[in-house]
Write a protein that holds these residues in place. Sequence first.
Motif, PDB file in Angstrom:
ATOM      1  N   GLN A  41       0.814  -1.213   0.000  1.00 16.31           N
ATOM      2  CA  GLN A  41       0.000   0.000   0.000  1.00 16.31           C
ATOM      3  C   GLN A  41       0.851   1.267   0.000  1.00 16.31           C
ATOM      4  N   LEU A  42       2.089   1.170   0.496  1.00 17.37           N
ATOM      5  CA  LEU A  42       2.963   2.349   0.506  1.00 17.37           C
ATOM      6  C   LEU A  42       3.127   2.919  -0.887  1.00 17.37           C
ATOM      7  N   THR A  43       3.264   2.052  -1.877  1.00 12.86           N
ATOM      8  CA  THR A  43       3.461   2.520  -3.249  1.00 12.86           C
ATOM      9  C   THR A  43       2.173   2.507  -4.064  1.00 12.86           C
ATOM     10  N   LEU A  45      -1.116   2.875  -2.931  1.00 13.62           N
ATOM     11  CA  LEU A  45      -2.225   3.732  -2.502  1.00 13.62           C
ATOM     12  C   LEU A  45      -1.814   5.140  -2.090  1.00 13.62           C
ATOM     13  N   TYR A  46      -0.698   5.284  -1.398  1.00 15.71           N
ATOM     14  CA  TYR A  46      -0.359   6.631  -0.913  1.00 15.71           C
ATOM     15  C   TYR A  46       1.150   6.884  -0.943  1.00 15.71           C
ATOM     16  N   PRO A  47       1.776   6.791  -2.119  1.00 11.11           N
ATOM     17  CA  PRO A  47       3.231   6.969  -2.208  1.00 11.11           C
ATOM     18  C   PRO A  47       3.722   8.333  -1.753  1.00 11.11           C
ATOM     19  N   GLU A  48       2.898   9.373  -1.887  1.00  5.33           N
ATOM     20  CA  GLU A  48       3.338  10.724  -1.525  1.00  5.33           C
ATOM     21  C   GLU A  48       2.768  11.188  -0.190  1.00  5.33           C
ATOM     22  N   ASP A  53       4.943   7.002  12.007  1.00  4.58           N
ATOM     23  CA  ASP A  53       5.067   6.062  13.124  1.00  4.58           C
ATOM     24  C   ASP A  53       6.073   4.944  12.863  1.00  4.58           C
ATOM     25  N   VAL A  54       7.171   5.289  12.163  1.00  2.64           N
ATOM     26  CA  VAL A  54       8.234   4.322  11.917  1.00  2.64           C
ATOM     27  C   VAL A  54       9.461   4.734  12.733  1.00  2.64           C
ATOM     28  N   ALA A  55       9.988   3.810  13.513  1.00  3.90           N
ATOM     29  CA  ALA A  55      11.131   4.116  14.379  1.00  3.90           C
ATOM     30  C   ALA A  55      12.301   4.652  13.560  1.00  3.90           C
ATOM     31  N   GLY A  56      12.896   5.739  14.057  1.00  2.21           N
ATOM     32  CA  GLY A  56      14.061   6.317  13.393  1.00  2.21           C
ATOM     33  C   GLY A  56      13.737   7.336  12.328  1.00  2.21           C
ATOM     34  N   HIS A  57      12.454   7.512  12.011  1.00  2.00           N
ATOM     35  CA  HIS A  57      12.057   8.481  10.984  1.00  2.00           C
ATOM     36  C   HIS A  57      11.009   9.433  11.576  1.00  2.00           C
ATOM     37  N   PRO A  58      11.382  10.679  11.880  1.00  2.00           N
ATOM     38  CA  PRO A  58      10.363  11.627  12.352  1.00  2.00           C
ATOM     39  C   PRO A  58       9.189  11.705  11.388  1.00  2.00           C
ATOM     40  N   LYS A  59       9.509  11.689  10.094  1.00  2.00           N
ATOM     41  CA  LYS A  59       8.500  11.513   9.053  1.00  2.00           C
ATOM     42  C   LYS A  59       9.224  11.086   7.786  1.00  2.00           C
ATOM     43  N   ILE A  60       8.530  10.305   6.962  1.00  2.00           N
ATOM     44  CA  ILE A  60       9.131   9.825   5.726  1.00  2.00           C
ATOM     45  C   ILE A  60       8.024   9.577   4.710  1.00  2.00           C
ATOM     46  N   LEU A  61       8.258   9.966   3.465  1.00  2.51           N
ATOM     47  CA  LEU A  61       7.285   9.692   2.410  1.00  2.51           C
ATOM     48  C   LEU A  61       7.129   8.184   2.245  1.00  2.51           C
ATOM     49  N   LYS A  63       6.626   6.374  -0.328  1.00  2.00           N
ATOM     50  CA  LYS A  63       7.402   5.802  -1.435  1.00  2.00           C
ATOM     51  C   LYS A  63       8.876   5.679  -1.069  1.00  2.00           C
ATOM     52  N   ASP A  64       9.384   6.606  -0.251  1.00  2.00           N
ATOM     53  CA  ASP A  64      10.777   6.531   0.173  1.00  2.00           C
ATOM     54  C   ASP A  64      10.975   5.413   1.194  1.00  2.00           C
ATOM     55  N   LEU A  65       9.994   5.225   2.070  1.00  2.00           N
ATOM     56  CA  LEU A  65      10.060   4.112   3.014  1.00  2.00           C
ATOM     57  C   LEU A  65      10.058   2.788   2.268  1.00  2.00           C
ATOM     58  N   ALA A  66       9.194   2.682   1.254  1.00  2.00           N
ATOM     59  CA  ALA A  66       9.143   1.447   0.458  1.00  2.00           C
ATOM     60  C   ALA A  66      10.482   1.198  -0.233  1.00  2.00           C
ATOM     61  N   LYS A  67      11.078   2.263  -0.766  1.00  2.00           N
ATOM     62  CA  LYS A  67      12.374   2.126  -1.444  1.00  2.00           C
ATOM     63  C   LYS A  67      13.445   1.669  -0.465  1.00  2.00           C
ATOM     64  N   ASN A  68      13.463   2.244   0.740  1.00  2.00           N
ATOM     65  CA  ASN A  68      14.444   1.856   1.748  1.00  2.00           C
ATOM     66  C   ASN A  68      14.270   0.398   2.171  1.00  2.00           C
ATOM     67  N   LEU A  69      13.022  -0.024   2.337  1.00  2.00           N
ATOM     68  CA  LEU A  69      12.746  -1.405   2.736  1.00  2.00           C
ATOM     69  C   LEU A  69      13.176  -2.384   1.644  1.00  2.00           C
ATOM     70  N   ALA A  70      12.928  -2.015   0.394  1.00  2.00           N
ATOM     71  CA  ALA A  70      13.331  -2.882  -0.719  1.00  2.00           C
ATOM     72  C   ALA A  70      14.851  -2.976  -0.792  1.00  2.00           C
ATOM     73  N   THR A  71      15.534  -1.844  -0.580  1.00  2.00           N
ATOM     74  CA  THR A  71      16.999  -1.845  -0.585  1.00  2.00           C
ATOM     75  C   THR A  71      17.545  -2.688   0.556  1.00  2.00           C
ATOM     76  N   GLN A  72      16.921  -2.550   1.733  1.00  2.00           N
ATOM     77  CA  GLN A  72      17.352  -3.322   2.902  1.00  2.00           C
ATOM     78  C   GLN A  72      17.165  -4.819   2.670  1.00  2.00           C
ATOM     79  N   SER A  73      16.013  -5.199   2.150  1.00  2.00           N
ATOM     80  CA  SER A  73      15.749  -6.623   1.924  1.00  2.00           C
ATOM     81  C   SER A  73      16.682  -7.206   0.877  1.00  2.00           C
TER      82      SER A  73
END
Length: 329
Positions: A41-43, A45-48, A53-61, A63-73
């Motif tokens: 749904q990050l990409t 339904l609401y990419p922008e 409520d993600v630890a370590g990120h005061p706020k994050i788009l 689509k950027d969270l999805a990109k970071n998770l994909a890079t991490q995995s």
Amino acid sequence: MDVYDITIIGGGPTGLFGAFYAGLRGLKTKVIDVLPELGGQLTALYPEKYVYDVAGHPKILAKDLAKNLATQSNLFKPAICSGEKVTSLVRVDDTTWQVITDKTGEHYSKAVLLALGAGACVPKKLDIDYNHDFENDSIFYAVKNKERFRDKNVLIIGGGDSAVDWANEFSLLAKSVTLIHRRDQFRAVQTSVEEMKRNKIDIKTFYELKDIQGKDHVEGATIFDNRTGKEETIPLDAMIINIGFVINLDFLKSWGLKMEVNAITVNEKMETNLPGIYSAGDIAAHPAKLKLIATGAAEAATAVNFACTYINPTAKLFPGHSSNLNLSI
């Protein structure tokens, strides 16, 4: 046949973190997702939209969270099968499951993690007659490009997190924002509701949509007070409809999974009633459930650790902290 240690069904945030953690545990991992792009749904339904409520990120788009998770995995190079819909799970023997998709049946795994988010869901549509050609032109069920709403007159329908969050976002971007909700109680986070009340937003509770005007695109809408029947027409350029989703999870029951309403029942190990099948994230149900991205990641780690001991009973349940591991990534 090529048998993986764990196959993760779902490429959203829970599934992607599960893939990373499975790699951390040295498991041969595969991810299968029905969407062509990872992120759930990050990409889709609401990419922008900002996520807070993600630890370590005061706020994050999103689509950027999805990109970071994909890079991490991808640090551990899991096999990725996108654009494949899982149709069934078949027990091959005491140690192996076959995951059958609409593309192939050649997925075999010792354990399976179901990280399906809310499941296969479709946005609820308006129960009125309107020109469906307006959809994705001036009527939207998801926002993928905020800029197309700049300096527009926008109507938002709904009272949940998505509706309230977009109202707050567009109060700084659009020419005008009107939000209508059929009652005066909102399902959104209270701090977001309070922010909405402070922002330049015309909030109309107990209001519903009656009619949409426009020839080639939305030009106006008639709304009405459901207590008095009083109507008014407002000029519009765009409309966002966030009134929920239609979810069909009957296919999970056909797999033999024990269900609790629209979720899979799991225990404290994130085990389902089927041996070697685990579940995490929004699709999983247990007494202490909190539907957050942060808790989905924790559930994925729990599921992977117990899957390790299921696959290899001599394996340690807790491998130690990542900062203490000798990793070459």
